[in-house]
Design an enzyme around this catalytic site. Structure first.
Site, short mmCIF file in Angstrom:
data_model
loop_
_atom_site.label_atom_id
_atom_site.label_comp_id
_atom_site.label_asym_id
_atom_site.label_seq_id
_atom_site.Cartn_x
_atom_site.Cartn_y
_atom_site.Cartn_z
N HIS A 166 1.01 -1.12 -0.05
CA HIS A 166 -0.10 -0.06 0.11
C HIS A 166 0.91 1.14 0.03
CE1 HIS A 166 0.71 0.99 4.25
NE2 HIS A 166 0.74 -0.38 4.53
N CYS A 182 2.94 -4.84 7.04
CA CYS A 182 2.49 -4.44 5.49
C CYS A 182 3.88 -3.67 4.97
CB CYS A 182 1.27 -3.58 5.51
SG CYS A 182 0.01 -4.22 5.79
#
Length: 206
Positions: A166, A182
């Protein structure tokens, strides 16, 4: 002498075509692609890219791998993400990765792609940071949203891994281990990766 204006025009055209990128050994570095832009109604601010080490700027590099074009390879040790291209090349992006205790490795696939996603902190994160409880039902999209401008959702045979590729408004975290697992990219870079990667693409995290 009559050829000179034509030569000058051609040189100017080439200069214009190469604006926003530089070449190193025939490969491209996109250091000029981190300026302000409007995307889906949101105003992405300029990233002071001169403060980001050059190796973490988006660039095409030579990359020897057995993985097929379209595969995403995440090198957590060196803080690089590679999108495999044909002919022994890859688009390389600088990334931020999981801090100590939140590292992971393995294979997954891109199951979903979202533009300007809603961020919902997992319950474990809320337990560590109670102030995030206000976003239990989801934080609306925006330039301060931790998922940034785009997110690729990673699934494996067991379903949703909980991990994402992301964007991030925290450009200063690129090249560092700061996340909860992440993989972060600068917003301008995740937009580029989003446009290249297909749903179903293989993701290998080293």
């Amino acid at each position: 002498m009559r050829m000179k204006p034509l030569f000058v025009a051609a040189a100017l055209a080439l200069t214009t075509a190469l604006a926003g990128c530089t070449f190193d050994g025939g490969l491209r570095t996109f250091s000029g692609d981190y300026g302000t832009r409007t995307d889906a109604g949101y105003q992405l601010p300029t990233i002071p890219i001169y403060k980001v080490p050059k190796q973490f700027h988006r660039q095409v590099v030579r990359y020897d791998t057995a993985e097929t074009p379209g595969t995403i390879v995440v090198d957590t040790n060196n803080k690089f993400l590679y999108f495999v291209l044909p002919e022994g090349k890859a688009m390389r992006y600088g990334i931020g990765v999981g801090r100590e205790g939140f590292e992971w490795k393995g294979s997954a696939r891109v199951a979903l792609k979202r533009e300007w996603p809603v961020w919902t902190p997992p319950s474990q994160m809320i337990g560590r940071q109670p102030e995030l409880a206000k976003w239990r039902q989801g934080m609306p999209p925006g330039i301060t949203n931790p998922l940034g401008a785009r997110a690729l959702y990673l699934f494996n045979k067991g379903g949703d891994t909980g991990y994402r590729l992301h964007g991030t408004p925290e450009w200063f975290s690129i090249g560092k281990a700061m996340s909860s697992g992440c993989i972060r990219l600068m917003n301008q870079d995740i937009i580029d990766l989003y446009n290249r990667a297909e749903v179903g693409a293989k993701v290998v995290v080293l």
